[in-house]
Design a protein around this motif. Structure first.
Motif, PDB file in Angstrom:
ATOM      1  N   ALA A 107       9.220  76.819  35.439  1.00  0.00           N
ATOM      2  CA  ALA A 107       8.353  75.754  35.947  1.00  0.00           C
ATOM      3  C   ALA A 107       9.054  74.988  37.060  1.00  0.00           C
ATOM      4  O   ALA A 107      10.287  74.918  37.108  1.00  0.00           O
ATOM      5  N   ALA A 108       8.257  74.398  37.932  1.00  0.00           N
ATOM      6  CA  ALA A 108       8.811  73.626  39.042  1.00  0.00           C
ATOM      7  C   ALA A 108       9.313  72.263  38.597  1.00  0.00           C
ATOM      8  O   ALA A 108      10.202  71.687  39.230  1.00  0.00           O
ATOM      9  N   GLU A 109       8.749  71.746  37.497  1.00  0.00           N
ATOM     10  CA  GLU A 109       9.115  70.409  37.047  1.00  0.00           C
ATOM     11  C   GLU A 109       9.237  70.383  35.527  1.00  0.00           C
ATOM     12  O   GLU A 109       8.662  71.212  34.817  1.00  0.00           O
TER      13      GLU A 109
ATOM     14  N   ASP B 162      18.577  73.492  32.530  1.00  0.00           N
ATOM     15  CA  ASP B 162      18.499  74.329  33.732  1.00  0.00           C
ATOM     16  C   ASP B 162      17.502  75.471  33.542  1.00  0.00           C
ATOM     17  O   ASP B 162      16.790  75.841  34.476  1.00  0.00           O
ATOM     18  N   ALA B 163      17.452  76.019  32.339  1.00  0.00           N
ATOM     19  CA  ALA B 163      16.588  77.169  32.084  1.00  0.00           C
ATOM     20  C   ALA B 163      15.110  76.831  32.263  1.00  0.00           C
ATOM     21  O   ALA B 163      14.306  77.711  32.609  1.00  0.00           O
TER      22      ALA B 163
ATOM     23  N   PRO C 280      22.364  66.763  37.417  1.00  0.00           N
ATOM     24  CA  PRO C 280      22.028  66.573  38.827  1.00  0.00           C
ATOM     25  C   PRO C 280      20.556  66.791  39.168  1.00  0.00           C
ATOM     26  O   PRO C 280      20.084  66.277  40.192  1.00  0.00           O
ATOM     27  N   ARG C 281      19.829  67.507  38.332  1.00  0.00           N
ATOM     28  CA  ARG C 281      18.424  67.779  38.631  1.00  0.00           C
ATOM     29  C   ARG C 281      17.475  66.763  37.995  1.00  0.00           C
ATOM     30  O   ARG C 281      16.271  66.809  38.268  1.00  0.00           O
ATOM     31  N   TYR C 282      17.991  65.888  37.164  1.00  0.00           N
ATOM     32  CA  TYR C 282      17.135  64.971  36.414  1.00  0.00           C
ATOM     33  C   TYR C 282      17.454  63.525  36.740  1.00  0.00           C
ATOM     34  O   TYR C 282      18.624  63.156  36.897  1.00  0.00           O
TER      35      TYR C 282
ATOM     36  N   TYR D 251      13.032  61.509  31.254  1.00  0.00           N
ATOM     37  CA  TYR D 251      13.686  62.048  32.443  1.00  0.00           C
ATOM     38  C   TYR D 251      12.732  63.015  33.144  1.00  0.00           C
ATOM     39  O   TYR D 251      12.035  63.806  32.512  1.00  0.00           O
ATOM     40  N   HIS D 252      12.767  62.957  34.475  1.00  0.00           N
ATOM     41  CA  HIS D 252      11.982  63.884  35.296  1.00  0.00           C
ATOM     42  C   HIS D 252      12.940  64.798  36.033  1.00  0.00           C
ATOM     43  O   HIS D 252      13.868  64.348  36.695  1.00  0.00           O
ATOM     44  N   GLY D 253      12.711  66.093  35.893  1.00  0.00           N
ATOM     45  CA  GLY D 253      13.522  67.083  36.585  1.00  0.00           C
ATOM     46  C   GLY D 253      12.663  67.917  37.505  1.00  0.00           C
ATOM     47  O   GLY D 253      11.490  68.180  37.232  1.00  0.00           O
ATOM     48  N   ARG D 254      13.273  68.355  38.611  1.00  0.00           N
ATOM     49  CA  ARG D 254      12.567  69.140  39.604  1.00  0.00           C
ATOM     50  C   ARG D 254      13.422  70.328  40.034  1.00  0.00           C
ATOM     51  O   ARG D 254      14.629  70.190  40.234  1.00  0.00           O
ATOM     52  N   ARG D 255      12.786  71.474  40.180  1.00  0.00           N
ATOM     53  CA  ARG D 255      13.484  72.662  40.657  1.00  0.00           C
ATOM     54  C   ARG D 255      13.988  72.419  42.078  1.00  0.00           C
ATOM     55  O   ARG D 255      13.269  71.909  42.939  1.00  0.00           O
ATOM     56  N   GLN D 256      15.242  72.778  42.336  1.00  0.00           N
ATOM     57  CA  GLN D 256      15.814  72.540  43.677  1.00  0.00           C
ATOM     58  C   GLN D 256      15.668  73.778  44.542  1.00  0.00           C
ATOM     59  O   GLN D 256      15.599  74.888  44.067  1.00  0.00           O
TER      60      GLN D 256
END
Length: 217
Positions: free
Chosen positions: A168-170, A162-163, A184-186, A212-217
């Motif tokens: 960063a946005a991604e 989460d940090a 949940p973000r990845y 894994y790809h994560g994106r800021r919600q």
């Protein structure tokens, strides 16, 4: 000189240990890695204790790092023109791959000053320019993308997932250790193959890397 500093540090752990320039399979990159010839002997109890207390992880290219480096070489659009940070950079293999793939700026971030020395030596070996930091939250400005490889082996690092979005946005996260990854973000982006160099004779399961790809919600 970073390389002299690294050899001195290895000498304190394993008196005869040396780094050797090592070509990475399936890649045009090379890294200064622990010469496997110096691992083919029994370690004394003092050497084992020193290795466990201060493991020279920066002298290895870990499977997830190699897998992510290969991925960025094949799909450079993930980093092209972006400001990128390699978190827990270790040897710097991911940071170097991002620079080679066309990132506008790449910062190698690691708490260990020896790891940052390894990143400098390996950046010079591969003729790329990196920036360096030892404090993820203290670096000025935001990043477009955080790259993370071989960090989740320590489950205490999981809150960092989460940090990363504070900076960063991604994020792209490569891992071969966590089998119950749920966040949940990845989402899983790819399944990759990798290996650790020099070879630690790890179980085959650790050569299967999830990206894994994560994106800021």
């Amino acid at each position: 000189m970073p390389l002299e500093h690294l050899h001195a540090a290895l000498g304190e752990l394993l008196g005869d240990a040396r780094l050797a320039p090592t070509a990475l399979p399936g890649s045009d990159l090379s890294l200064w890695l622990l010469d496997p010839a110096h691992m083919a002997r029994p370690f004394s109890s003092d050497e084992t204790r020193r290795i466990l207390d201060t493991p020279p992880y920066w002298s290895f290219c870990w499977a997830s790092g190699l897998a992510m480096a290969s991925f960025l070489a094949e799909q450079p659009h993930w980093v092209q023109g972006k400001r990128v940070l390699d978190f827990g950079a270790g040897s710097g293999v991911v940071a170097i791959a991002a620079a080679r793939a066309g990132a506008a700026e790449v910062m190698a971030c690691d708490l260990d000053p020896l790891a940052l020395s390894a990143c400098r030596a390996n950046a010079a070996l591969n003729n790329v320019t990196l920036s360096y930091c030892d404090d993820f939250f203290g670096v000025p400005g935001d990043f477009d993308l955080v790259l993370v490889a071989d960090v989740l082996y320590d489950r205490e690092n999981l809150p960092l997932l989460d940090a990363f979005f504070e900076r960063a946005a991604e994020a792209l996260v490569a891992d071969s250790r966590v089998r119950d990854f749920h966040h949940p973000r990845y989402t899983r982006l790819a399944r990759l193959q990798g290996l650790t160099l020099p070879d630690l004779a790890e179980p085959d399961e650790f050569r299967h890397v999830s990206l894994y790809h994560g994106r800021r919600q």
